[in-house]
Design an enzyme around this catalytic site. Structure first.
Site, short mmCIF file in Angstrom:
data_model
loop_
_atom_site.label_atom_id
_atom_site.label_comp_id
_atom_site.label_asym_id
_atom_site.label_seq_id
_atom_site.Cartn_x
_atom_site.Cartn_y
_atom_site.Cartn_z
N ASP A 142 0.99 -1.17 -0.11
CA ASP A 142 0.00 -0.24 -0.26
C ASP A 142 0.83 1.41 0.13
O ASP A 142 1.67 2.01 1.19
CB ASP A 142 -0.88 -0.20 1.24
N ASP A 322 -1.43 5.67 -5.27
CA ASP A 322 -2.51 4.73 -3.43
C ASP A 322 -2.73 3.96 -3.84
O ASP A 322 -3.56 3.77 -4.52
CB ASP A 322 -3.83 5.78 -3.07
#
Length: 438
Positions: A142, A322
């Site tokens: 992530d 992201d």
């Protein structure tokens, strides 16, 4: 232990003669000697096998994204203070999502929700190991967070039995640390646990004494998710643990190129490259852009968006890249302007900021940071039909104020699947390159 997917680990050595300066080296050069690439599989996220948009899954994901970045802003305030907040940034209220109502289309028509398929994994996940001897985990990589957590052998909630669990007593390099790690979820549950340091290995890249949490409480929402935990790849200022994330620790300790790259485009597999870009997955030059904010995100500025042949429909905005988010989000006024150039489009779900458009006319959209146009393919922009038999589809761009700033967009994997993305922690740049066609 798990039958959801087959994960393949492939380490590829690529000899390169690029030498760069590390921020830690103060003039000492570090030579790229090898690129380590971990390949993994991922199934389609919010589109069911019947081509219908999985509304319930998307709503939970939107809420999780909102709460993740709420926690990031809390961490930023604790680490750097309010003065580090961009204009318009704020800590948003916790989003609750205990129960998900039927989709707007089904509410309007009175139809019942068809059964969903077993396509549950929405993360880009791959194997890592922790400890000596190593213990294996399946992890979501992530770029929108900065901490590493995995389940502990002392985990005692209903989601724990399906997960690989960290056994601190089994690792001779494990050391307990003071404090407690905690994340609040919108269903009222938490991820929380003790803090340790240990050796962490990802595709042959190793970080000794890496700080992380072995959690004893896992949200029930993660029970059916194949991942065990999350490895954050952003900067320390949004770390709840308040320490360097894995890759920064690794580059301080090893003679490796300080960049990592994501290839998320293939139907067969995806890949995370550590220690430099992997040219197996892209062609041509990498267009690089400097990180534009000290907040701790992979944020780059001066972005524009083109829609259906109309140049710069919205422009001069900031973008956070992201990998832990699927849907792209922009400020409501800007996203409304984008869809005003898409004939037949309209707001599908006001609460979650989702739009619909005619399925036979997927908009042609692209982002531009002053160089090339980076186009979103129709497949990546279309999240599926609003209901079985519907002529309307849900778009991968939604409107939402996430508290990141008044002019900040969030670009998740609906964007990243169209490019090879390179993140360099030494130069603090994000780069995009054209994908090699399968």
């Amino acid at each position: 232990m798990r039958n959801s997917a087959i994960f393949i680990l492939l380490i590829t050595s690529v000899i390169n003669a690029v030498a760069i300066g590390s921020p830690k080296s103060r003039g000492r050069t570090r030579r790229t000697s090898q690129v380590n690439t971990i390949r993994f599989h991922k199934r389609k996220s919010f589109t069911r096998l019947d081509g219908v948009f999985d509304y319930a899954k998307a709503v939970r994901s939107v809420a999780t994204t909102r709460n993740k970045h709420r926690q990031n802003m809390i961490n930023l305030e604790r680490n750097l203070g309010r003065d580090a907040f961009p204009e318009g940034a704020e800590i948003k209220p916790l989003v609750h999502y205990r129960n998900v109502e039927p989709s707007p289309t089904l509410r309007r028509t009175g139809l019942s929700e068809p059964l969903t398929d077993e396509n549950k994994d929405t993360e880009w996940a791959g194997p890592i190991s922790i400890g000596t001897p190593y213990q294996s985990f399946l992890i979501d990589f992530d770029t929108g967070s900065s901490d590493l957590w995995v389940p502990s052998s002392k985990c005692n909630t209903s989601a724990c039995p399906s997960k690989h669990q960290y056994k601190a007593a089994k690792s001779r390099t494990s050391h307990p640390q003071p404090g407690v790690f905690r994340i609040q979820y919108g269903d009222g549950s938490r991820v929380e646990g003790s803090i340790y340091t240990d050796t962490v290995n990802v595709a042959g890249v190793q970080a000794q004494g890496q700080i992380f949490s072995a959690v004893t409480n896992i949200s029930s929402l993660l029970a059916d998710d194949p991942i065990d935990g999350i490895l954050g790849l952003a900067f320390p200022s949004i770390s709840q643990l308040g320490h360097a994330p894995f890759f920064q620790t690794a580059t301080q300790q090893q003679d490796i190129h300080p960049s990592f790259g994501f290839y998320l485009a293939s139907n067969n597999y995806s890949a995370l490259s550590l220690g430099g870009p992997d040219r197996t997955f892209f062609t041509g030059p990498i267009e690089t852009h400097y990180v534009s904010s000290p907040t701790g995100f992979w944020q780059i500025g001066n972005a524009y968006m083109n829609v259906n042949g109309n140049r710069h429909v919205v422009g001069k905005f900031q973008t956070v890249i992201d990998s832990g988010t699927t849907i792209m989000f922009g400020p409501p006024k800007d996203v409304t302007k984008v869809y005003s150039h898409v004939p037949g489009s309209r707001l599908f779900d006001q609460k979650n900021g989702l739009y619909e458009f005619p399925c036979n006319s997927v908009p042609d959209v692209a982002f531009n940071w002053g160089g090339e146009d980076w186009t979103i393919t129709p497949e990546n922009f279309n999240l599926g039909r609003t209901a079985t038999g519907s002529s309307m589809c849900v778009g991968a761009l939604g409107q939402m104020d996430l508290g990141l700033g008044s002019n900040v967009w969030l670009l998740g994997d609906s964007f990243m699947k169209n490019v090879y993305t390179d993140f360099n922690i030494a130069t603090k740049t994000v780069g995009f390159a054209r994908l090699v066609v399968d």
